[in-house]
Design an enzyme around this catalytic site. Structure first.
Site, short mmCIF file in Angstrom:
data_model
loop_
_atom_site.label_atom_id
_atom_site.label_comp_id
_atom_site.label_asym_id
_atom_site.label_seq_id
_atom_site.Cartn_x
_atom_site.Cartn_y
_atom_site.Cartn_z
N SER A 132 28.59 5.32 43.48
CA SER A 132 29.38 4.24 42.87
C SER A 132 29.77 4.65 41.46
O SER A 132 29.10 5.48 40.84
CB SER A 132 28.55 2.95 42.80
OG SER A 132 29.18 1.96 42.01
N TYR A 145 21.14 -2.00 41.60
CA TYR A 145 22.25 -1.25 42.20
C TYR A 145 22.61 -0.04 41.35
O TYR A 145 22.75 1.07 41.85
CB TYR A 145 23.46 -2.17 42.37
CG TYR A 145 24.64 -1.52 43.07
CD1 TYR A 145 24.66 -1.42 44.46
CD2 TYR A 145 25.73 -1.05 42.35
CE1 TYR A 145 25.74 -0.85 45.11
CE2 TYR A 145 26.81 -0.47 42.99
CZ TYR A 145 26.81 -0.38 44.37
OH TYR A 145 27.89 0.20 45.01
#
Length: 248
Positions: A132, A145
């Site tokens: 990401s 995350y």
């Protein structure tokens, strides 16, 4: 053009989002594709689908052995299974932290571990880890995350170093805001969605197929000298910030 002809590709998180887009793109390029997911596959799934919880090491080992027994090899592994969570350190429960780490990071390690045996034996393979932009840089209220995706970067580099001798290439993708089921909570907030999309220099969010196109390159022989890289597929988000309105 069949860029993956005679290749066997395994894709975790293959029932939706970026994983499903990779499954479809790879199948269109001639690969025999196995999709793995804890959820159910769509009716038009173009390959073999198997249920898998990437947190379960025994199940991961068995599924990878089943794939090798059926197809004789694994040439490509895409680790796209992942979950999101929101909260700072003081807002994140230990259970939520562990769930995100187990699926996003440990799950990618486990599937790689049991796919690598085939790749080492055949002296070749490509592993693609879906990270990401928030593994490249942080953001607020997203600690579990962010950390899990930062770990994906180091997992990618470490495996590229450890298995390069066997002609195994390991690379990562760092998507920006992509229109997937995982980002539905962003789309549910119109104002935030517009703001987040505007931070991408192309002034829009991306589609799963745009990530799958880059995954295809990394999976193919065209990327034969590319390994250990984290490639941002983010519409220019990680290029920096702009402070003036975009030109019209």
């Amino acid at each position: 053009m069949a860029r993956l002809q005679n290749k066997v590709a395994v894709v975790t998180g293959g029932a939706s989002g970026i994983g499903l887009a990779c499954v479809r793109r790879f199948a269109a390029e001639g690969a025999q594709v196995v999709g793995l997911d804890i959820g159910s596959a769509p009716a038009d799934f173009p390959g073999l689908f198997m249920t898998l919880d990437v947190r379960d090491e025994a199940q991961v080992q068995q599924v990878m052995q089943d794939v090798i027994s059926r197809f004789g090899r694994i040439d490509i592994l895409v680790n796209a299974a992942g979950v999101a969570d929101q909260g700072s350190v003081t807002q994140t429960t230990t259970a939520n932290w562990q769930r995100v780490m187990d699926i996003n990071l440990t799950g990618s390690m486990l599937t790689s571990k049991y796919a690598l045996a085939s790749m080492v034996e055949q002296r070749g393979g490509s592993i693609i880890n879906v990270g990401s932009i928030f593994g490249l840089q942080g953001c607020d209220g997203n600690v579990a995350y962010n950390v899990s995706k930062g770990g994906i970067n180091q997992l990618t580099r470490s495996m590229a170093i450890d298995y390069g001798y066997a002609n195994i290439r390991v690379n990562g993708l760092c998507p920006g805001l992509i229109e997937t089921p995982m980002t539905s909570m962003v789309r549910d907030n119109d104002a935030f969605h517009a703001f987040f999309a505007s931070q991408h220099m192309l002034s829009r969010s991306g589609q799963p197929e745009e990530v799958a196109n880059v995954a295809l390159f990394l999976a193919s022989d065209e990327a034969s000298f590319v390994s250990g890289q984290m490639i941002a597929v983010d519409g220019g988000f990680s290029a920096g910030r702009r402070f003036a309105p975009p030109a019209q």
